[in-house]
Design an enzyme around this catalytic site. Structure first.
Site, short mmCIF file in Angstrom:
data_model
loop_
_atom_site.label_atom_id
_atom_site.label_comp_id
_atom_site.label_asym_id
_atom_site.label_seq_id
_atom_site.Cartn_x
_atom_site.Cartn_y
_atom_site.Cartn_z
N ASP A 153 0.85 -1.19 0.00
CA ASP A 153 0.00 0.00 0.00
C ASP A 153 0.89 1.25 0.00
O ASP A 153 2.02 1.21 -0.48
CB ASP A 153 -0.93 -0.03 1.21
CG ASP A 153 -2.30 0.57 0.93
OD1 ASP A 153 -2.37 1.81 0.79
OD2 ASP A 153 -3.28 -0.18 0.84
N HIS A 203 -3.58 6.07 3.28
CA HIS A 203 -4.35 4.89 2.90
C HIS A 203 -3.88 3.61 3.58
O HIS A 203 -4.66 2.82 4.10
CB HIS A 203 -4.30 4.74 1.38
CG HIS A 203 -5.28 3.79 0.80
ND1 HIS A 203 -5.02 2.44 0.67
CD2 HIS A 203 -6.53 3.96 0.31
CE1 HIS A 203 -6.06 1.84 0.10
NE2 HIS A 203 -6.99 2.74 -0.12
N ASN A 224 -14.09 0.55 -7.05
CA ASN A 224 -15.28 1.32 -6.68
C ASN A 224 -15.88 2.06 -7.87
O ASN A 224 -15.15 2.73 -8.61
CB ASN A 224 -14.92 2.34 -5.60
CG ASN A 224 -14.18 1.72 -4.44
OD1 ASN A 224 -14.56 0.68 -3.93
ND2 ASN A 224 -13.08 2.36 -4.04
N ALA A 247 -6.99 -7.88 -9.20
CA ALA A 247 -8.14 -8.70 -8.85
C ALA A 247 -8.40 -9.80 -9.88
O ALA A 247 -8.96 -10.84 -9.56
CB ALA A 247 -9.38 -7.82 -8.71
N SER A 265 -11.31 -0.89 -0.66
CA SER A 265 -10.02 -0.85 0.02
C SER A 265 -10.19 -1.19 1.49
O SER A 265 -9.27 -1.72 2.12
CB SER A 265 -9.40 0.55 -0.09
OG SER A 265 -8.78 0.72 -1.32
#
Length: 473
Positions: free
Chosen positions: A72, A110, A232, A244, A297
């Site tokens: 991240d 984040h 999103n 993904a 997330s």
């Protein structure tokens, strides 16, 4: 909570600017250090602890002995709720601190938000507020879990965090692109003992750079569970993109507070594995702050935390079996069976740990080892045990040639035989010439198609951001 839409970055051609954090947060407004009373109210906001069986699962496991890598923006290990949680770190961007504990990139906070949801320990109440909490302490929630009843408690409060800081979302000052950062982070995580890798990031392309293949294969070969965000819609992702879409990766979709598919804090795809809460979340920010936020997330570390609980309770269980437990025990929702909105269903942590689940022969979400030889034309070797069995080619049956019989030379009266000979000779020559032309055309067409496929391999278009709203504490 209503989302505040973030500004959408302009389209960029560079792959280094093309991938973004799965729920890129809006620019943070005024923030205040969280006082003790506010920190306590933060715990009260964690509705998913009860609604998704997480508190019940803690009777069996709290993630002891399991390392989870958070790839991240970096994790602030000084946050009160992460004290003692971060046991290692690195920076793969060339722009962060060597230990990966300083936030960098488009959304530097984040990684800390993600880490607190995954393995936050909470913290003990401050001395000056204990008298105000006597009534609550008569029936304290989470007593004996983590470091205290204030702040954010993660799904796996005894798991250990490895942080790999990456520069995503904006041009990296050091010039190191995502083609290099992501595989370097995955390999580092595996080499440093990660049993679960959390990737709360996404792209708008279902394909990924070929440079990622070997790293994800490396993780698969070392029996690591990889969990990634679906993306999103509020950030511009309608359909889930890499990582993904990489075979074997457990992809997480988002739910609203009522347990229904989120309209903004989720995306859809046939690769969705499971759905988890993605709205009305609360997490820790660098500097001891807290914020309400939304996005897959946040849903992703909830699932990664459950994977850590399973790996702690069943230390000999393979990554394939861990993933199978999570998706097999999920509560079916939407269209019966697997669907592109909920995947196999809604996360159920207690069932994932305690239910009787038949073993599977392989990861039900696929294998990068089997994908590579087919789609990369064998340029990266897969493990021998995963190699497909090649059947021997059977030669076509060809008739035995016959021996020509000599005939007398033609006479002046033999005009017709001569015409026939020349006619058949011309016909055979024409057929051979036509075959040569068609063969040349086919080869040119194949070369053109191959060039297009190669040019498209690994291209990642720009990513839109997600949403996050700060809360004054």
């Amino acid at each position: 909570m209503r989302h505040r839409e973030s500004e959408r970055p302009s389209r960029r051609s560079s792959a280094a600017k093309a991938i973004s954090l799965g729920s890129a947060l809006a620019v943070l407004a005024t923030l205040m250090l969280a006082g003790p009373a506010q920190a306590d109210s933060t715990r009260d906001k964690q509705y998913w602890l009860d609604s998704y069986g997480i508190r019940a699962a803690w009777d069996e496991s709290q993630g002891e002995g399991v390392k989870v890598a958070v790839i991240d923006s970096g994790v602030d290990s000084t946050h009160p709720d992460l004290k003692g949680a971060v046991v290692g770190g690195t920076d793969v961007s060339g722009s962060g601190d060597p230990d990966g504990q300083r936030g960098i990139g488009q959304t530097p906070e984040h990684g800390t938000l993600v880490a607190t949801l995954l393995a936050g320990r909470g913290h003990a109440p401050d001395e000056d507020t204990k008298d105000d909490k006597k009534d609550k302490e008569s029936k304290p929630k989470d007593k004996g879990i983590g470091a205290g009843t204030d702040g954010v408690i993660g799904v796996a409060p005894k798991a250990q965090i490895l942080t790999a800081s990456t520069w995503l979302g904006t041009p990296n000052p050091s010039g190191v692109g995502v083609d290099e950062q992501i595989p370097a982070a995955v390999r580092w995580a595996v080499d440093n003992g990660a049993q679960v890798i959390n990737m709360s990031l996404t792209s708008s392309s279902t394909s990924w750079p070929e440079s990622w293949d070997a790293a994800f294969l490396y993780a698969e070969q070392h029996d690591v569970v990889v969990v990634a965000a679906a993306g999103n819609r509020a950030g511009g992702t309608e359909q889930s993109g890499a990582p993904a879409t990489i075979p074997g990766v457990l992809t997480v979709a988002g739910l609203n507070r009522d347990g229904q598919a989120s309209q903004e804090a989720s995306a859809q795809s046939i690769v969705i594995g499971v759905a988890a809460p993605a709205e009305n979340l609360v997490g820790g920010l660098p500097g001891g702050l807290y914020a309400d936020w939304s996005g897959t997330s946040g849903a992703t570390p909830l699932v990664s935390g459950v994977a850590a609980l399973i790996r702690s309770k069943y230390p000999d269980m393979s990554a394939a079996q861990v993933i199978n437990r999570i998706i097999s025990t999920a509560k079916d929702s939407g269209v019966p069976g697997h669907d592109p909105i909920y995947g196999y269903g809604i996360l159920n942590a207690e069932a994932a740990l305690n239910a009787e689940v038949p073993e599977v022969a392989a990861n039900p979400l696929g294998s990068i080892a089997q994908w590579i030889p087919v789609h990369r034309r064998g340029e990266v070797a897969a493990p021998e045990s995963q190699s497909p069995v090649q059947s021997k080619a059977v030669a076509p049956e060809i008739p035995e040639p016959t021996t020509p019989v000599a005939v007398p030379p033609p006479t002046e009266d033999s005009v017709l035989p001569a015409i026939l000979v020349f006619s058949f000779g011309a016909l055979i020559a024409g057929v051979l010439a036509l075959g040569a032309v068609q063969t040349a055309r086919a080869r040119r067409s194949a070369r053109g198609k191959q060039a297009v496929e190669d040019a498209d391999t690994g291209f990642i278009p720009p990513i839109r951001g997600g949403n996050q709203k700060p809360v004054k504490r």
